[in-house]
Design a protein around this motif. Structure first.
Motif, mmCIF file in Angstrom:
data_model
loop_
_atom_site.group_PDB
_atom_site.id
_atom_site.type_symbol
_atom_site.label_atom_id
_atom_site.label_comp_id
_atom_site.label_asym_id
_atom_site.label_seq_id
_atom_site.Cartn_x
_atom_site.Cartn_y
_atom_site.Cartn_z
ATOM 1 N N LEU A 194 19.141 2.832 -9.192
ATOM 2 C CA LEU A 194 18.327 4.056 -9.219
ATOM 3 C C LEU A 194 17.131 3.898 -10.162
ATOM 4 N N GLY A 195 17.341 3.203 -11.261
ATOM 5 C CA GLY A 195 16.244 2.950 -12.199
ATOM 6 C C GLY A 195 15.147 2.129 -11.524
ATOM 7 N N ALA A 196 15.563 1.147 -10.746
ATOM 8 C CA ALA A 196 14.592 0.305 -10.047
ATOM 9 C C ALA A 196 13.818 1.131 -9.015
ATOM 10 N N LEU A 197 14.535 1.973 -8.276
ATOM 11 C CA LEU A 197 13.859 2.803 -7.271
ATOM 12 C C LEU A 197 12.904 3.794 -7.942
ATOM 13 N N ALA A 198 13.348 4.346 -9.064
ATOM 14 C CA ALA A 198 12.499 5.296 -9.786
ATOM 15 C C ALA A 198 11.235 4.608 -10.298
ATOM 16 N N ALA A 199 11.345 3.304 -10.544
ATOM 17 C CA ALA A 199 10.197 2.546 -11.051
ATOM 18 C C ALA A 199 9.286 2.063 -9.929
ATOM 19 N N GLY A 200 9.658 2.372 -8.697
ATOM 20 C CA GLY A 200 8.808 1.986 -7.575
ATOM 21 C C GLY A 200 9.138 0.634 -6.982
ATOM 22 N N LEU A 201 10.399 0.236 -7.083
ATOM 23 C CA LEU A 201 10.828 -1.031 -6.472
ATOM 24 C C LEU A 201 10.452 -1.048 -4.989
ATOM 25 N N ARG A 202 9.952 -2.193 -4.520
ATOM 26 C CA ARG A 202 9.623 -2.328 -3.100
ATOM 27 C C ARG A 202 10.337 -3.506 -2.449
ATOM 28 N N PHE A 203 10.836 -4.430 -3.277
ATOM 29 C CA PHE A 203 11.387 -5.661 -2.702
ATOM 30 C C PHE A 203 12.559 -6.124 -3.551
ATOM 31 N N TYR A 204 13.721 -6.242 -2.917
ATOM 32 C CA TYR A 204 14.900 -6.735 -3.628
ATOM 33 C C TYR A 204 15.507 -7.846 -2.799
ATOM 34 N N SER A 205 15.600 -9.029 -3.356
ATOM 35 C CA SER A 205 16.237 -10.132 -2.631
ATOM 36 C C SER A 205 17.350 -10.689 -3.506
ATOM 37 N N ALA A 206 18.498 -10.892 -2.901
ATOM 38 C CA ALA A 206 19.642 -11.384 -3.675
ATOM 39 C C ALA A 206 20.649 -12.043 -2.757
ATOM 40 N N TYR A 207 21.617 -12.658 -3.370
ATOM 41 C CA TYR A 207 22.715 -13.309 -2.661
ATOM 42 C C TYR A 207 23.978 -12.678 -3.233
ATOM 43 N N PRO A 208 24.970 -12.347 -2.387
ATOM 44 C CA PRO A 208 26.113 -11.598 -2.922
ATOM 45 C C PRO A 208 26.879 -12.357 -4.004
ATOM 46 N N MET A 209 27.154 -11.703 -5.091
ATOM 47 C CA MET A 209 28.030 -12.273 -6.107
ATOM 48 C C MET A 209 28.583 -11.142 -6.980
ATOM 49 N N THR A 210 29.900 -11.034 -6.989
ATOM 50 C CA THR A 210 30.573 -10.054 -7.824
ATOM 51 C C THR A 210 30.265 -10.386 -9.284
ATOM 52 N N PRO A 211 30.013 -9.428 -10.133
ATOM 53 C CA PRO A 211 30.000 -7.977 -9.920
ATOM 54 C C PRO A 211 28.596 -7.383 -9.761
ATOM 55 N N SER A 212 27.663 -8.162 -9.203
ATOM 56 C CA SER A 212 26.304 -7.635 -9.050
ATOM 57 C C SER A 212 26.093 -7.007 -7.677
ATOM 58 N N THR A 213 27.007 -7.286 -6.764
ATOM 59 C CA THR A 213 26.809 -6.955 -5.354
ATOM 60 C C THR A 213 26.521 -5.484 -5.085
ATOM 61 N N THR A 214 27.126 -4.595 -5.880
ATOM 62 C CA THR A 214 26.953 -3.172 -5.562
ATOM 63 C C THR A 214 25.520 -2.684 -5.817
ATOM 64 N N ILE A 215 24.743 -3.412 -6.579
ATOM 65 C CA ILE A 215 23.319 -3.043 -6.722
ATOM 66 C C ILE A 215 22.676 -3.173 -5.347
ATOM 67 N N GLU B 196 0.802 -1.230 0.000
ATOM 68 C CA GLU B 196 0.000 0.000 0.000
ATOM 69 C C GLU B 196 0.832 1.275 0.000
ATOM 70 N N LEU B 197 2.127 1.150 0.226
ATOM 71 C CA LEU B 197 2.976 2.351 0.262
ATOM 72 C C LEU B 197 2.921 3.080 -1.075
ATOM 73 N N PRO B 198 2.677 4.383 -1.044
ATOM 74 C CA PRO B 198 2.667 5.115 -2.314
ATOM 75 C C PRO B 198 4.095 5.353 -2.805
ATOM 76 N N HIS B 199 4.241 5.486 -4.099
ATOM 77 C CA HIS B 199 5.561 5.751 -4.662
ATOM 78 C C HIS B 199 5.986 7.176 -4.322
ATOM 79 N N ASP B 200 7.201 7.316 -3.831
ATOM 80 C CA ASP B 200 7.677 8.643 -3.439
ATOM 81 C C ASP B 200 8.815 9.086 -4.349
ATOM 82 N N LYS B 201 8.433 9.807 -5.375
ATOM 83 C CA LYS B 201 9.390 10.243 -6.390
ATOM 84 C C LYS B 201 10.434 11.191 -5.795
#
Ligand SMILES: Cc1ncc(C[n+]2csc(CCOP(=O)(O)OP(=O)(O)O)c2C)c(N)n1
Ligand code: SF4
Ligand SMILES: [Mg+2]
Lengths: 285, 558
Positions: free
Chosen positions: B192-213, A269-274
């Motif tokens: 930043l592209g993912a955050l700009a797109a409204g990312l809410r959930f990121y799950s990963a396991y460390p592995m070079t060279p993806s880790t810095t995301i 439900e969190l709104p996107h915060d640009k």
């Protein structure tokens, strides 16, 4: 009430006499008693006979891959805490193929309930040994009998720090429902290992075999389910006598309790915060 | 103006700080830069270096010849002196020796000791470098106080000032920042592209060279209200992302080839269950563990084909940090629209090369969720998760919104309700429905970007991060040349956009593929889809990136 809004069973593909029916019935009744609505429930299964459970109820169903029920269940709960998230799946699925997820979801402690239909066998693939098959169990893959020592799921869960660990038996529906209710009301990961006879492929651990051995922890001497040492001792008991009931419980923060921003709303439900993201970008200017 | 310096030493010698702070200084002074990182897969020792190339306009790529070497140890000098220009310099402490007249030694460690903190040695070197290149130092105070406690910051400033005093200015670093810029690497672009797109959930396991995301997202998680979870393995990582996505939040995972291999079964699951998921696959040389910290583009065919069974997916190769930003955001829209996995292909070169780019414009990002409206279902319409439609796209309802309505998804073949089926006609209709989505997706793939001369005689083909080097290579090739060179660099690569390629192939004399792999995977893909054959290839697979000059040289040989 129209039937869409009650927990309705859909035609199953289980063998007549299978212990899974008792689990499905108990679950339906428990959810009804807890006054949750079908659309608020998400049942996740892996692959196996037990894992078909979400197919047989009119709830949100997520049939994942073999061994992979816990990760999506945990994530779904994190994303939308309003869903009641339950995992119904087999012993092979939970402790074999998905063993690593079993370990780490205890650490993660997301508020989900894990019902393992433990028939000590691989049912769907027609009777190979499972991680809980007893030593000496003869199957197609182990004609000389199982030589690998079985995993003890309840002792393992206690050792790993699970906050709710119980065992139930399909032969005692009332007790099974009580365990389900307690587990569903526990905040955090809750495991109920359910002894479930497989009439087609497990000719050793039958209904009669279990019935002869099981007893309730609440019978006789007072049992303190908050004493971890004692609980671990009790959890090791297997063979001639098999304890049923809540072996261990401990209240602790569940995963989402650690996030302030999830206290009043859900991730969904969190709104996107640009503005916030714009700020991140500007940090690189 | 175009300078290129190398800072080298053993891991743990303070080279990272030196390179990072120098990059920051260059950026703050309005210069543009491109850094190349070369490090070994170990935390201490080994030989590691940064190359920092800077200019008053955008720097497209790295280059090989050096204007300066900052040697923190003897090995750096010995290994790289061959690439130093005649009029270049080597800067080192007194422990490094050489008969070469270009060597300048300074008592950096000694000065740092006098200042009272040996850890400020690199600040002496920094001071020297800034003075040498006539770079402003007014903001040094800010930089140091941003990094250290007050007393330590002071010591660093003192060491810096004493470093400045050791030399005269020799180079003139003019400044003319081309508009609003950012200093980022490719993985910043993805995050930043993912955050700009409204990312809410990121799950990963460390592995070079993806880790810095993941490390970047983790740092921002609280402010951005995103859950960033380190999974127990890549299998859990992708299943968590898919599980979160099922509930309706935007979810993503990231890894490199090895981790991606573990994710492959789940990729097929997302395919048949029709759940959107975005996967960043940041390539490194394989197979297996390969060269963990180096670069390669060898997972193209794998990304396109991974998994048993048949289903549609999109594969997008990221060309540069800006592309990474916009394409990652777009990937979420595509995943949501077609309810399928989208794989973003990056690589170590793009992941680690910190560079000046035009500022990302968040206002260009549109969030298109393509979710089903609950209203008709609230009014009693029956919901079918896998409803058969002309486009193949079924209504995706968020579970839990409509009383009396369940959202069922399956890894088994299923009917329109999401119930297991083995009925042949249902199976056929579902396979065909999923295939229709892919057909429709073909309509919106973007053609490759054209570099160099539009009416080229020789066409170079590349994909992903080789964009950097190709854009400069084409410039080099077109200088004083009768033949005209152009390049097509693919971003969207599966479904394969073929219109421009077919058009150009008709008019050019030669087509040459330029790739960071051994087999020429793009050439194979082009041949498979269009029948077009290459006339030659420029390939490199030792883990080091092709340079523009090297590409130009090799292209001319063909
Ligand atoms: C990756 C993978 N490996 C193997 C299988 C085959 N398989 C399906 S179910 C199963 C075992 C089921 O046993 P259990 O989890 O105990 O469930 P039960 O059928 O006994 O309820 C196996 C091996 C599969 N579907 N996927
Ligand atoms: S095979 Fe065993 S577990 Fe499966 S349905 Fe039949 S009895 Fe039940
Ligand atoms: Mg089983």
């Amino acid at each position: 009430m129209d039937k869409k809004h009650k927990f309705e069973t859909i035609e199953t593909a289980w063998c007549p006499g299978c212990g899974n029916f008792a689990i499905l019935d108990a679950l339906k009744e428990t959810l009804t008693e807890l006054k949750v609505k079908p659309h608020e429930v998400l049942i996740v299964g892996g692959i196996g006979q037990a894992a078909k459970t979400p197919q047989y109820l009119n709830v949100n169903g997520y049939e994942s891959l073999h061994g992979r029920a816990l990760p999506p269940a945990a994530a779904a709960k994190i994303a939308n805490q309003k869903l009641k998230v339950i995992v119904n799946t087999g012993d092979g699925d939970s402790y074999g193929e998905g063993g690593n997820h079993f370990i780490h979801n205890i650490r993660r402690n997301v508020d989900i309930t894990h019902f393992v239909h433990d028939n000590q066998i691989y049912g769907l693939t027609k009777g190979q040994s499972s991680p809980t098959s007893d030593l000496g169990h003869i199957t197609d893959f182990t004609p000389e009998g199982v030589i690998d020592r079985p995993i003890n799921p309840v002792a393992t869960a206690i050792a790993l720090g699970a906050g709710f660990v119980a065992r139930a038996f399909t032969g005692d529906k009332e007790h099974l429902m009580e365990m389900m209710k307690e587990a569903l009301n526990h905040n955090g990961y809750a495991l109920v290992d359910i002894l479930q006879p497989c009439v087609s492929f497990n000719k050793v651990n039958t209904f009669a075999w279990y019935s002869k051995r099981v007893y309730k922890l609440t019978e006789g001497k007072k049992y303190d389910s908050t004493d971890k040492g004692a609980a671990f001792q009790k959890a090791l008991e297997w063979g001639d006598k098999i304890p049923l009931g809540i072996l261990y419980r401990e209240e602790k923060k569940s995963y989402t309790d650690h996030f302030d921003f999830l206290k009043t709303t859900t991730l969904l439900e969190l709104p996107h915060d640009k503005k916030v993201v714009r700020g991140f970008i500007e940090e690189f200017f | 103006m175009d300078y290129n310096i190398l800072i080298g030493g053993a891991a743990g010698q303070g080279m990272d700080t030196l390179a990072t702070v120098f990059s920051k200084i260059l950026h703050k002074s309005g210069l543009c830069l491109f850094t190349l990182q070369d490090y070994m897969s170990r935390v201490r020792g080994g030989h590691n270096y940064y190359q920092i190339r800077f200019s008053d306009t955008f720097v497209k790529s790295h280059r090989e010849d050096l204007d300066g070497i900052i040697a923190l140890n003897q090995e750096t000098l010995d290994l790289h002196i061959g690439r130093l220009k005649q009029d270049g310099f080597i800067l080192a402490d007194e422990n490094v020796t050489s008969k070469d007249s270009r060597l300048i030694t300074i008592p950096a460690a000694l000065i740092a000791k006098e200042v009272g903190n040996v850890k400020t040695t690199s600040s002496v070197t920094l001071g020297f470098l800034c003075k040498l290149f006539s770079i402003e130092s007014t903001f040094m105070g800010d930089i140091f106080s941003g990094m250290f406690a007050e007393s330590v910051a002071k010591q660093n400033i003192e060491s810096f000032t004493r470093g400045q005093a050791l030399t005269e200015s020799k180079y003139k670093a003019s400044k003319a920042r081309p508009g609003k810029t950012m200093l980022v690497h490719g993985n910043h672009g993805i995050a930043l592209g993912a955050l700009a797109a409204g990312l809410r959930f990121y799950s990963a396991y460390p592995m070079t060279p993806s880790t810095t995301i993941m490390s970047f997202l983790a740092k921002k998680a609280k402010a951005a209200k995103v859950i960033v979870e380190q999974a127990e393995d890549e299998i859990a990582a992708i299943h968590m992302a898919i599980g979160a996505s099922y509930t309706g939040v935007r979810a993503m995972t990231g890894t490199s080839g090895g981790g991606f291999s573990l994710m492959v079964e789940a990729l097929g699951f997302a395919g048949i269950a029709e759940i959107p998921v975005v996967i960043a696959l940041i390539q490194r040389p394989g197979p297996a563990t390969g060269l963990p910290t180096r670069t390669e583009q060898s997972d193209l065919m794998y990304a396109i084909n991974a998994s048993h069974g048949e289903f549609g997916r999109m594969v997008i190769a990221l060309r540069n940090p800006e592309d990474a930003f916009y394409q990652t955001a777009r990937a979420f829209n595509i995943a949501d629209k077609y309810q399928m996995p989208v794989i973003l292909l990056g690589d170590q070169y793009l992941a680690d090369a910190v560079q000046t780019v035009k500022a990302f414009d968040i206002d260009k990002i549109k969030i298109e969720r393509h979710l089903a409206e609950p209203k008709p279902y609230l009014n009693g319409k029956d919901y079918n998760r896998y409803e058969l439609t002309q486009s193949g796209i079924s209504p995706r309802l968020i579970p839990g919104l409509v009383p009396g309505t369940a959202v069922n998804i399956d890894s088994d073949e299923h009917d329109v309700h999401g119930n297991i089926t083995e009925a042949a006609d249902v199976r056929n209709s579902m396979v065909e429905k999923r295939a229709r989505k892919f057909e429709r997706l073909k309509r919106e793939v973007m053609e490759p970007e054209l570099l160099g001369d539009d009416s080229m005689d020789i066409l170079l083909l590349g994909w992903g991060s080789i964009y950097s080097q190709l854009s400069e290579a084409v410039d080099i090739l077109n200088q004083n040349s009768k033949r005209k060179y152009g390049a097509l660099v693919f971003g969207d690569i599966w479904p394969f956009p073929q219109t421009t390629l077919i058009e150009k192939a008709r008019i050019v004399k030669k087509i040459i593929n330029v790739e960071q792999n051994h087999d020429g995977q793009l050439a194979r893909l082009v041949r498979e889809v269009t029948g077009i054959q290459m006339d030659g290839s420029v390939l490199r697979y030792d883990g080091h990136p092709l340079s523009p000059a090297e590409i130009a040289r090799k292209v001319k040989e063909i």
